[in-house]
Design a protein around this motif. Structure first.
Motif, PDB file in Angstrom:
ATOM      1  N   TYR A 156       3.271 -15.208  56.166  1.00 22.97           N
ATOM      2  CA  TYR A 156       4.640 -15.035  55.690  1.00 22.97           C
ATOM      3  C   TYR A 156       5.133 -13.612  55.923  1.00 22.97           C
ATOM      4  N   ARG A 157       6.363 -13.496  56.376  1.00 22.31           N
ATOM      5  CA  ARG A 157       7.076 -12.217  56.483  1.00 22.31           C
ATOM      6  C   ARG A 157       8.488 -12.463  55.970  1.00 22.31           C
ATOM      7  N   GLY A 158       9.010 -11.526  55.225  1.00 23.57           N
ATOM      8  CA  GLY A 158      10.372 -11.668  54.732  1.00 23.57           C
ATOM      9  C   GLY A 158      10.506 -11.224  53.293  1.00 23.57           C
ATOM     10  N   PRO A 159      11.606 -11.640  52.645  1.00 28.56           N
ATOM     11  CA  PRO A 159      11.876 -11.218  51.267  1.00 28.56           C
ATOM     12  C   PRO A 159      10.757 -11.663  50.327  1.00 28.56           C
ATOM     13  N   LEU A 160      10.427 -10.788  49.389  1.00 26.40           N
ATOM     14  CA  LEU A 160       9.337 -11.067  48.456  1.00 26.40           C
ATOM     15  C   LEU A 160       9.683 -10.476  47.095  1.00 26.40           C
ATOM     16  N   LEU A 161       9.747 -11.326  46.089  1.00 28.04           N
ATOM     17  CA  LEU A 161       9.991 -10.841  44.732  1.00 28.04           C
ATOM     18  C   LEU A 161       8.703 -10.272  44.161  1.00 28.04           C
ATOM     19  N   ILE A 162       8.835  -9.224  43.380  1.00 25.59           N
ATOM     20  CA  ILE A 162       7.691  -8.593  42.730  1.00 25.59           C
ATOM     21  C   ILE A 162       7.679  -9.032  41.268  1.00 25.59           C
ATOM     22  N   HIS A 163       6.632  -9.765  40.908  1.00 23.34           N
ATOM     23  CA  HIS A 163       6.461 -10.258  39.546  1.00 23.34           C
ATOM     24  C   HIS A 163       5.373  -9.429  38.867  1.00 23.34           C
ATOM     25  N   ALA A 164       5.693  -8.834  37.729  1.00 22.09           N
ATOM     26  CA  ALA A 164       4.711  -8.069  36.957  1.00 22.09           C
ATOM     27  C   ALA A 164       3.945  -9.051  36.079  1.00 22.09           C
ATOM     28  N   GLY A 165       2.637  -9.128  36.301  1.00 21.89           N
ATOM     29  CA  GLY A 165       1.807 -10.055  35.538  1.00 21.89           C
ATOM     30  C   GLY A 165       1.691  -9.664  34.070  1.00 21.89           C
ATOM     31  N   LYS A 166       1.133 -10.569  33.279  1.00 24.81           N
ATOM     32  CA  LYS A 166       0.970 -10.338  31.842  1.00 24.81           C
ATOM     33  C   LYS A 166      -0.285  -9.540  31.504  1.00 24.81           C
ATOM     34  N   SER A 167      -1.239  -9.514  32.404  1.00 22.73           N
ATOM     35  CA  SER A 167      -2.525  -8.862  32.134  1.00 22.73           C
ATOM     36  C   SER A 167      -2.367  -7.358  31.919  1.00 22.73           C
ATOM     37  N   ARG A 168      -3.154  -6.850  30.998  1.00 24.55           N
ATOM     38  CA  ARG A 168      -3.169  -5.414  30.721  1.00 24.55           C
ATOM     39  C   ARG A 168      -4.511  -4.790  31.122  1.00 24.55           C
ATOM     40  N   VAL A 169      -5.324  -5.552  31.825  1.00 22.39           N
ATOM     41  CA  VAL A 169      -6.661  -5.112  32.224  1.00 22.39           C
ATOM     42  C   VAL A 169      -6.622  -3.856  33.087  1.00 22.39           C
ATOM     43  N   ARG A 170      -5.686  -3.757  34.000  1.00 18.99           N
ATOM     44  CA  ARG A 170      -5.631  -2.623  34.932  1.00 18.99           C
ATOM     45  C   ARG A 170      -5.038  -1.350  34.330  1.00 18.99           C
ATOM     46  N   LEU A 171      -4.701  -1.401  33.051  1.00 20.81           N
ATOM     47  CA  LEU A 171      -4.141  -0.216  32.393  1.00 20.81           C
ATOM     48  C   LEU A 171      -5.219   0.758  31.927  1.00 20.81           C
ATOM     49  N   ALA A 172      -6.479   0.352  32.009  1.00 18.81           N
ATOM     50  CA  ALA A 172      -7.572   1.223  31.587  1.00 18.81           C
ATOM     51  C   ALA A 172      -7.497   2.545  32.352  1.00 18.81           C
ATOM     52  N   GLY A 173      -7.559   3.620  31.610  1.00 14.37           N
ATOM     53  CA  GLY A 173      -7.472   4.953  32.214  1.00 14.37           C
ATOM     54  C   GLY A 173      -6.058   5.516  32.235  1.00 14.37           C
ATOM     55  N   TRP A 174      -5.072   4.684  31.965  1.00 16.33           N
ATOM     56  CA  TRP A 174      -3.678   5.140  31.970  1.00 16.33           C
ATOM     57  C   TRP A 174      -3.112   5.250  30.555  1.00 16.33           C
ATOM     58  N   GLU A 175      -3.905   4.951  29.540  1.00 16.31           N
ATOM     59  CA  GLU A 175      -3.405   4.852  28.161  1.00 16.31           C
ATOM     60  C   GLU A 175      -2.659   6.091  27.669  1.00 16.31           C
ATOM     61  N   GLU A 176      -3.006   7.249  28.151  1.00 20.39           N
ATOM     62  CA  GLU A 176      -2.387   8.499  27.682  1.00 20.39           C
ATOM     63  C   GLU A 176      -1.040   8.795  28.345  1.00 20.39           C
ATOM     64  N   GLU A 177      -0.696   8.051  29.369  1.00 19.72           N
ATOM     65  CA  GLU A 177       0.552   8.309  30.096  1.00 19.72           C
ATOM     66  C   GLU A 177       1.755   7.840  29.279  1.00 19.72           C
ATOM     67  N   LYS A 178       2.775   8.667  29.175  1.00 20.77           N
ATOM     68  CA  LYS A 178       3.943   8.333  28.351  1.00 20.77           C
ATOM     69  C   LYS A 178       4.753   7.167  28.921  1.00 20.77           C
ATOM     70  N   TRP A 179       4.722   6.944  30.233  1.00 15.50           N
ATOM     71  CA  TRP A 179       5.506   5.875  30.849  1.00 15.50           C
ATOM     72  C   TRP A 179       4.909   4.487  30.620  1.00 15.50           C
ATOM     73  N   ILE A 180       3.697   4.411  30.095  1.00 10.13           N
ATOM     74  CA  ILE A 180       3.045   3.119  29.848  1.00 10.13           C
ATOM     75  C   ILE A 180       3.914   2.244  28.937  1.00 10.13           C
ATOM     76  N   GLY A 181       4.563   2.847  27.967  1.00 14.28           N
ATOM     77  CA  GLY A 181       5.407   2.095  27.035  1.00 14.28           C
ATOM     78  C   GLY A 181       6.619   1.452  27.683  1.00 14.28           C
ATOM     79  N   ASP A 182       6.978   1.895  28.887  1.00 15.12           N
ATOM     80  CA  ASP A 182       8.144   1.342  29.582  1.00 15.12           C
ATOM     81  C   ASP A 182       7.796   0.165  30.483  1.00 15.12           C
ATOM     82  N   LEU A 183       6.510  -0.149  30.611  1.00 11.73           N
ATOM     83  CA  LEU A 183       6.113  -1.219  31.531  1.00 11.73           C
ATOM     84  C   LEU A 183       6.577  -2.582  31.034  1.00 11.73           C
ATOM     85  N   VAL A 184       6.928  -3.423  31.991  1.00  7.77           N
ATOM     86  CA  VAL A 184       7.377  -4.785  31.711  1.00  7.77           C
ATOM     87  C   VAL A 184       6.255  -5.730  32.139  1.00  7.77           C
ATOM     88  N   PHE A 185       6.017  -6.768  31.347  1.00  7.23           N
ATOM     89  CA  PHE A 185       4.977  -7.748  31.650  1.00  7.23           C
ATOM     90  C   PHE A 185       5.582  -9.153  31.670  1.00  7.23           C
TER      91      PHE A 185
END
Length: 149
Positions: free
Chosen positions: A39-68
């Protein structure tokens, strides 16, 4: 329209303009996958519900702005590169995509999805994600307001 679910904070790194990202993070224009696509062409970006990949980013202030669990933006999928072949034989990679080898977000993955023309939605659209590429009805985007990244 085709969509792909991407875990946070990686979906955020795709749809957030460089000026709004932390100084050490460059915009993510490569998505790492264990499978390829024709496939090539338009692609929507969907933010998943998982929070597993947030490990190590907990101290970042922008974490609270993430959409799931929502469509947060869109891009154009312009290439699907066999990452294993590209690493072994640099010359196998077309000149226009050689930058991918040094891209901050290109990991050792079987395939690299190369994105351009990235936009984010002014208001994310709640939606259930899926594995692989999946279809989202176009009428869901009828009133969407897009912002270039």
């Amino acid at each position: 329209m085709k969509a792909i679910t991407i875990c946070q904070p990686h979906a955020h790194f795709i749809v957030t303009p460089a000026a709004e990202l932390p100084e050490e993070i460059e915009p993510k224009r490569v998505e790492n996958r264990g499978w390829g696509t024709e496939y090539r062409g338009p692609l929507l970006i969907h933010a998943g519900k998982s929070r597993v990949r947030l490990a190590g980013w907990e101290e970042e202030k922008w974490i609270g702005d993430l959409v799931f669990g929502a469509i947060v933006g869109g891009a154009r999928l312009v290439a699907c590169i066999d990452g294993r072949l590209a690493v072994k034989r640099r010359g196998a990679l077309p000149e226009e995509f050689r930058w991918v080898l040094d891209h901050q977000h290109a990991e050792r993955a079987a395939y690299w999805f190369v994105l351009d023309r990235v936009h984010r939605l002014a208001r994310p659209i709640p939606y259930r994600g899926r594995q692989g590429l999946f279809d989202v009805p176009r009428d869901m985007l009828r009133n969407a307001q897009w912002q270039p990244c």
